[in-house]
Motif scaffolding. Structure first.
Motif, mmCIF file in Angstrom:
data_model
loop_
_atom_site.group_PDB
_atom_site.id
_atom_site.type_symbol
_atom_site.label_atom_id
_atom_site.label_comp_id
_atom_site.label_asym_id
_atom_site.label_seq_id
_atom_site.Cartn_x
_atom_site.Cartn_y
_atom_site.Cartn_z
ATOM 1 N N PHE B 97 5.156 0.761 6.389
ATOM 2 C CA PHE B 97 4.021 -0.031 5.920
ATOM 3 C C PHE B 97 3.249 -0.725 7.046
ATOM 4 N N GLY B 98 3.985 -1.408 7.920
ATOM 5 C CA GLY B 98 3.343 -2.147 9.010
ATOM 6 C C GLY B 98 2.475 -1.252 9.875
ATOM 7 N N ARG B 149 12.434 -2.569 8.359
ATOM 8 C CA ARG B 149 11.009 -2.796 8.140
ATOM 9 C C ARG B 149 10.508 -3.941 9.013
ATOM 10 N N ALA B 150 11.310 -5.008 9.117
ATOM 11 C CA ALA B 150 10.909 -6.156 9.929
ATOM 12 C C ALA B 150 10.812 -5.773 11.404
ATOM 13 N N SER B 152 9.965 -2.819 12.528
ATOM 14 C CA SER B 152 9.086 -1.660 12.724
ATOM 15 C C SER B 152 7.911 -1.962 13.645
#
Lengths: 287, 374
Positions: B97-98, B149-150, B152
């Motif tokens: 997402f990022g 995710r964090a 990424s």
């Protein structure tokens, strides 16, 4: 004693079947038979006559006006509803609770009263209306007035669908998105919207159904000018008063048709929403 | 990247959540914010991230003021307590997402995003789950995806809000160890919030203990445990045995029990705080302390044998707890109901209503009768 306690109300077959029978009879008498009769009456003078009735100049105009009203009302209330739901579920501000309550006013007020209020405000003798008249803008007894009251009457549908869902989902996912660098629009488009899409569609379907069928408020502000400010529901009444019963039922069959389509779409959306709310159950079936 | 927190104050309505907080977090450290619920630790973490704004004070990253910088521009990694995975996206889409929302001129090509995502998933050992949805994952898996995710966007600061709070003990232990390795490997600065003192002491380079919107003490886990600077830290970090008494001359007395203090302090109403390892047990009283106790329960599980004891002829609010080695247990064979005596080696003296403890040590000569020692 123990056994008697486990007996629940309605456990006796007699009670159960009496209630079911009553429900079926009521549904038949009050819903199914009238619906069938509409189509029966509409076609009573033959299919050719039915077609002639629908393609009549004034009926065609009424259909066009109704579609225009729905085509304007639905997008306006879609944007308004999303905006309002976002506002009350994502921000804390004084008067937030009051605003949530105020959203229900159009549901609580009779549509005729709503129509009269608009007439009072925007009519040629009204506070805002007289000023508009001086500037040669006519809202009442013209299509803009019809759109305005329809927007008013249908404005709670989308917001009411979204608010509980967005409250339940919380804002954590949006916070996760913004930490990862998403802009406001990206957040809405990629995170919020996919989560609320079915509730949104549900709200739109209800808004549309009501916008197409609204009678009370519209009849006050439209002025019933045939071929000019007559919507389909007003046109039906007019035809009936002209003793053109078959013609009025032909027009009514259109609204009934829209209602049937609405019910089908609504059931589909409900089914999708139920599936979305219980993803685990669905997925474990699939594996 | 170092983090400086300068005089942060935050109010929610009339509730003061943070009261003039200042804290220095050096580059590359893993710092735990520890405190009971409502102490303001999560609020502080969210202010560092930019998810909440402070009423007063500044936040600096590497000496640069970021107080007015939008959360989007701060480029921190944030792991939420309840994971906050995007439920309508697959694991791979979540992690990507990022990168996906980068402006088109900064965004890497799709093939490279795919490669980066695969690499991140391999790093958290969940490469095989790329096409699953969050609802199909266990809590521990979700947490690892949230971490991937964090990370990424290659943040230099990683913030974690109760990262292991909702997981069961075994998974929690694995993830803790794994976070520690990850931290050493990537060398980011991490701040995590926890209410679990064991977790804070095990993971952190430094722990900031918070209570009611204030920082009580910031120290290494060792110092925090051995030298708590306040009564709150004492109570919050681990089991503590308390002897409350009235002093006359150099003896602190309550009922049948007394302790001779090495130096005569000022006040008369005093409390002695002792960690379970700072107390020894004997079958006869020592010369400097007479603290009779009865054994209430014996727990053999773990590295040492833990005895729960109740006072005899005096009272304390909480039962006492003392640990002895399994070897000592085997020679002594204590039974429930047996009587013994506590002998403090080190104790922390707090005047009633005072805040800061004063550490006492008894010299070897003052503790006689070594034969009676178990």
């Amino acid at each position: 004693m123990q056994q008697r306690r486990t007996m629940r109300a309605g456990d006796q077959p007699l009670v159960k079947w009496t209630l079911i029978g009553l429900a079926i009879i009521t549904t038949l008498l009050m819903l199914v038979i009238p619906l069938v009769l509409i189509f029966d009456m509409a076609f009573s003078a033959g299919a050719g006559n039915y077609w002639d009735n629908l393609t009549n100049q004034y009926t065609r105009h009424a259909i066009g006006l109704t579609l225009l009203v729905a085509a304007l009302t639905v997008p306006i209330n879609l944007v308004f509803g999303v905006f309002l739901a976002w506002l009350v579920t994502r921000f804390e501000f004084p008067g937030r609770k009051a605003l949530i309550t105020l959203i229900d006013i159009p549901f609580a007020v009779s549509p005729v009263v709503a129509g009269l209020l608009y007439l009072l405000l925007y009519g040629s003798n009204g506070w805002i209306g007289s000023w508009l008249m001086d500037n040669e803008v006519q809202l009442m007894f013209a299509w803009p007035g019809i759109v305005m009251v329809t927007v008013f009457v249908t404005c709670p549908f989308v917001a009411r669908e979204l608010i509980p869902l967005m409250q339940q989902q919380g804002r954590e996912e949006e916070e996760a998105g913004v930490v990862l660098g998403a802009t406001g629009w990206q957040l809405f488009r990629r995170i919020t919207l996919p989560n609320i899409q079915w509730a949104l569609l549900y709200g739109v379907v209800l808004t549309n159904a009501r916008a197409v069928g609204e009678f009370g408020a519209v009849s006050v502000v439209s002025g019933n000018i045939r071929g000019e400010t007559n919507t389909l529901s007003l046109h039906i009444e007019l035809l009936y008063q002209d003793y053109n019963v078959v013609g009025s039922f032909a027009a009514a069959s259109l609204l009934a048709g829209i209602a049937l389509i609405t019910i089908v779409v609504k059931s589909f959306v409900e089914w999708r929403q139920a599936r979305q709310r219980a993803p685990l159950a669905e997925l474990s079936d699939g594996r | 990247m170092s983090i400086s927190i300068e005089g942060i104050t935050k109010n929610f309505g009339s509730f003061q959540a943070l009261k003039n907080i200042s804290l220095e977090i050096p580059d590359g450290q893993l710092v735990g914010l520890l405190g009971p619920s409502g102490s303001g630790k999560t609020t502080l973490l969210r202010i560092i991230a930019g998810l909440e704004s402070a009423d007063e004070g500044r936040i600096l990253f590497h000496g640069e003021d970021v107080t007015r910088l939008h959360v989007r521009e701060r480029r921190v990694g944030f792991v939420f307590q309840h994971y906050a995975l995007f439920r309508h996206m697959t694991v791979a889409q979540n992690v990507a997402f990022g990168l996906d929302v980068l402006p088109s001129r900064e965004r890497p090509p799709a093939a490279e995003i795919h490669k980066r995502v695969q690499m991140l998933l391999e790093m958290v050992q969940l490469g095989h789950l790329a096409d699953r949805y969050p609802a199909q994952l266990s809590g521990g898996q979700k947490q690892r995806i949230a971490l991937a995710r964090a990370l990424s966007m290659k943040p230099q600061i990683l913030l974690l809000d109760e990262p292991f709070g909702a997981l069961d003990a075994k998974v929690r232990k694995d993830l803790r160890r794994w976070l520690r390795t990850l931290h050493e490997e990537f060398h980011f600065t991490s701040v995590f919030v926890t209410h679990d003192q064991e977790e804070a002491l095990e993971l952190s380079d430094q722990v900031a203990v918070m209570s009611a919107g204030k920082i009580e003490q910031v120290d290494t886990p060792q110092k925090l445990y051995a030298q708590p600077s306040s009564r709150f830290v004492f109570d919050f970090l681990g089991q503590v045995n308390v002897f409350r008494g009235e002093r006359s001359d150099s003896t602190l007395r309550q009922g049948d029990a007394w302790v001779r203090l090495p130096d005569a302090a000022g006040a008369t109403s005093l409390q002695l705080y002792m960690r379970s390892h700072e107390v020894r047990l004997q079958t006869t009283p020592a010369a400097h302390a007479h603290l009779p106790l009865r054994i209430e329960s014996v727990s053999l599980v773990g590295a040492e044998v833990r005895l729960e004891l109740s006072p005899v002829g005096w009272s304390s609010e909480e039962p006492w707890e003392v640990g002895i080695t399994h070897a000592q247990f085997n020679t002594w064979q204590p039974q429930r109901g047996d009587q013994c005596f506590a002998v403090p080696q080190v104790a922390h003296l707090i005047e009633v209503d005072a805040h800061t403890p004063h550490t006492l040590r008894w010299e070897a000569g003052e503790m006689d009768d070594p034969a009676a020692m178990i």
